[in-house]
Design a protein around this motif. Structure first.
Motif, short mmCIF file in Angstrom:
data_model
loop_
_atom_site.label_atom_id
_atom_site.label_comp_id
_atom_site.label_asym_id
_atom_site.label_seq_id
_atom_site.Cartn_x
_atom_site.Cartn_y
_atom_site.Cartn_z
N ALA B 43 0.88 -1.17 0.08
CA ALA B 43 0.03 -0.05 -0.04
C ALA B 43 0.91 1.28 -0.08
O ALA B 43 0.53 2.29 -0.71
N ASP B 45 3.90 1.44 -1.09
CA ASP B 45 4.63 1.52 -2.70
C ASP B 45 3.37 2.05 -3.56
O ASP B 45 3.76 3.04 -4.43
N ASP B 46 1.91 1.76 -3.37
CA ASP B 46 1.38 2.42 -4.21
C ASP B 46 1.24 3.91 -3.85
O ASP B 46 0.78 4.73 -4.95
N ARG B 49 3.65 5.97 -5.64
CA ARG B 49 3.30 6.11 -7.06
C ARG B 49 2.01 6.67 -7.13
O ARG B 49 1.33 6.97 -8.22
N ASP B 50 1.62 7.48 -5.95
CA ASP B 50 0.16 8.03 -6.21
C ASP B 50 -0.86 7.15 -6.96
O ASP B 50 -1.80 7.75 -7.77
N GLY B 51 -0.87 6.01 -6.43
CA GLY B 51 -1.76 4.74 -7.05
C GLY B 51 -2.95 4.64 -6.26
O GLY B 51 -3.92 3.78 -6.56
N LEU B 52 -3.30 5.16 -5.21
CA LEU B 52 -4.38 5.10 -4.40
C LEU B 52 -4.97 6.37 -3.78
O LEU B 52 -4.26 7.29 -3.59
#
Lengths: 409, 140
Positions: B43, B45-46, B49-52
């Motif tokens: 989470a 890591d996400d 990367r601005d992934g959540l």
């Protein structure tokens, strides 16, 4: 041209509507735990659901009657009653699982506790069933469910070694960290998720709702021969994504929230948005199907007027069963039972009851009184018989395996 | 149904009658906590990367904290069958406690939408995961 468009839309709807909370949970869990060593079960499940759904659609198109109605008449009240009790109980658990799953998706989108959403979503499911036309409802949610294709995008972005994936899927083995009983238990769960009984009851009643005739046999075949296998590929994409992202890290999947992680990692926020929309549509679609199936099975068993093709006033008892089922399932989820656990139990118990659903279908699809010249071919019967033996073995093994493996713990 | 549910749930936690059974239960608890810690790592890591979006991060971390806490509670409730296992118990208990504490703090930061705080606390996760791996054994 209109006909081709209709068939194409039907295929896409079957594709988008194939996956429900059971498939999401079962495929992600097994991918994270067993890699692709259980991918073969998805194939077995898809062939099974294709085979029996085609029979159900054919029975409905030729006899203009849904399968459950014909089963009661052909096999008698006792057999139909056993079928009704088993399928209604599993269906009830599945309605609860779908409404709970919907609430979890909305919680993921809003951050507001899922229990607050459960009653609202129960009401929303009922209103859609009450107000929206059957075809509109089926197509709107089925097509929006295609947003789950984000799993395919995620898979492509992971740049996997496709050769080794195919090798892992075609050379199944029990991982060293697992035992054979647990492997078999998860295989049964996957099969139960792919061949859930409500799917065939809904498919055949839906065919009558849409007024299928002999001319629609082509639509039936296109839906099941193309739409369902595409849905199966989507299930495999979910499993593979979990196998590539979760398994190497030792993450076990036991919540819907974890499904956002591989998507966020590979596709980013836009992917997560697609995932949430896709999960909501797919699970809402399944909530509608399971709720309607509750009404279909009970009304067809008792010989009541049923369906959305007549005014609600004319099918009052059918709508009452649907309403009570949604209400009871909503209350069940409000007891704070974990919707993911309910899903796990519902798909495993569905597997135990599969022969009760599928044996009568095979019998009816072979009866010339109802089917005329459109009875099963010899090949269909041969494959159907092999499946029945398999489903009987699964039914016998399910409960002992559930106890021995502590439900796969 | 109730009988089946009882049979299944009764099997979840039980007393350890031998050293190997106790270590087995320790392994199961460590694996569950490791899964929670790795989930939180993924989470974060996400998040990098601005992934959540904020709600998903908060829910994933909340679930991870609950899972680690359940694993800690489940292990703590089992008595070692003989005193020679007391050091094992105290060491694993310490690691499980550390995992629960860090994940709970990350959950609080996530609920306050304090991304910097989440990332700062996540720095402790790899070493905790390494310690848990020693108890959980190979997971692949």
């Amino acid at each position: 041209m209109k006909r081709i468009l209709e068939i194409f839309l039907g295929i896409l709807t079957a594709f988008g509507g194939f996956v429900d909370i059971g498939d999401l949970v079962a495929n992600a869990e097994t991918g994270a735990r067993f890699g692709l060593s259980l991918a073969w079960v998805v194939l077995v499940g898809v062939i099974g659901i294709v085979l029996f759904s085609e029979m159900c659609g054919r029975v409905a198109a030729i006899s203009h009657r849904p399968v459950f109605d014909v089963v009661r008449e052909r096999l008698g009240v006792r057999v139909a009653f056993v079928n009704l009790v088993a399928s209604f109980f599993i269906n009830f658990l599945t309605i609860g699982a779908e409404i709970g799953g919907l609430a979890l998706v909305v919680e993921l989108a809003t951050g507001i506790n899922y229990l607050l959403w459960v009653p609202l979503l129960g009401v929303a499911v009922w209103i859609v069933i009450w107000k929206v036309r059957f075809q509109t409802m089926e197509k709107a949610f089925g097509l929006t469910g295609l947003a789950l294709l984000v799993f395919v995008v995620a898979l492509a972005r992971l740049h996997p070694d496709w050769g080794s994936l195919v090798r892992a899927a075609t050379h199944p083995s029990v991982p060293p960290s697992e035992d054979l009983a647990t492997y078999a238990f998860f295989a049964i769960a996957l099969l139960g998720a792919a061949m859930t009984p409500y799917e065939v009851f809904f498919f055949s009643s839906g065919a009558v709702e849409e007024g299928w005739t002999r001319e629609d046999l082509m639509v039936n075949r296109a839906n099941v021969y193309l739409g369902f296998p595409l849905g199966g590929l989507l299930s495999l994409a979910i499993m593979t994504t979990a196998a590539l992202v979760m398994k190497p890290r030792g993450i076990s999947v036991d919540s819907l929230a974890q499904l956002t992680l591989p998507i966020g990692l590979t596709v980013g926020k836009i992917g997560v948005a697609f995932l949430l929309i896709g999960m909501f549509a797919a699970i809402f679609s399944a909530a509608l199907e399971t709720s309607l199936s509750a009404g279909y099975t009970v009304a067809q068993f008792f010989g009541w007027q049923w369906g959305k093709f007549v005014k609600p006033r004319e099918a009052a008892r059918f709508h009452a069963v649907v309403l009570v089922s949604i209400g009871a399932a909503t209350l069940f989820i409000l007891t704070t039972v974990d919707p993911v656990k309910v899903t796990e139990y519902s798909i495993v118990l569905a597997a135990a009851a599969l022969p009760l659903t599928y044996l009568p279908i095979l019998v009816v699809a072979n009866d010339p009184t109802y089917m005329g010249t459109n009875v099963n071919s010899k090949i269909t019967n041969a494959i159907g018989s092999v499946y029945l033996v398999l489903l009987l073995a699964v039914a016998v093994a399910t409960i002992p395996l559930m106890i021995v493996t502590k439900a796969g713990a | 149904m109730l009988l089946i549910a009882s049979a299944v749930s009764i099997g979840c936690v039980g007393p350890a009658r031998s050293s190997s059974a106790y270590i087995d239960k320790g392994r199961t608890s460590a694996a569950a906590a490791l899964s929670a810690v790795r989930s939180a790592e993924l989470a974060t890591d996400d998040l990098r990367r601005d992934g959540l979006f904020a709600p998903q991060l908060s829910i994933v971390l909340s679930d991870a904290a609950d899972e680690a806490s359940d694993a800690e509670g489940s292990f703590a409730s089992i008595q070692p069958p003989d005193p020679s296992l007391d050091p094992y118990r105290s060491e694993l208990d310490g690691v499980l406690g550390k995992a629960t504490d860090v994940l709970s703090e990350m959950r609080i930061d996530a609920r306050r939408t304090d991304s910097a705080g989440v990332l700062a606390r996540a720095a402790a996760l790899p070493s905790i995961a390494q310690e848990l791996e020693r108890f959980a054994g190979p997971q692949l």
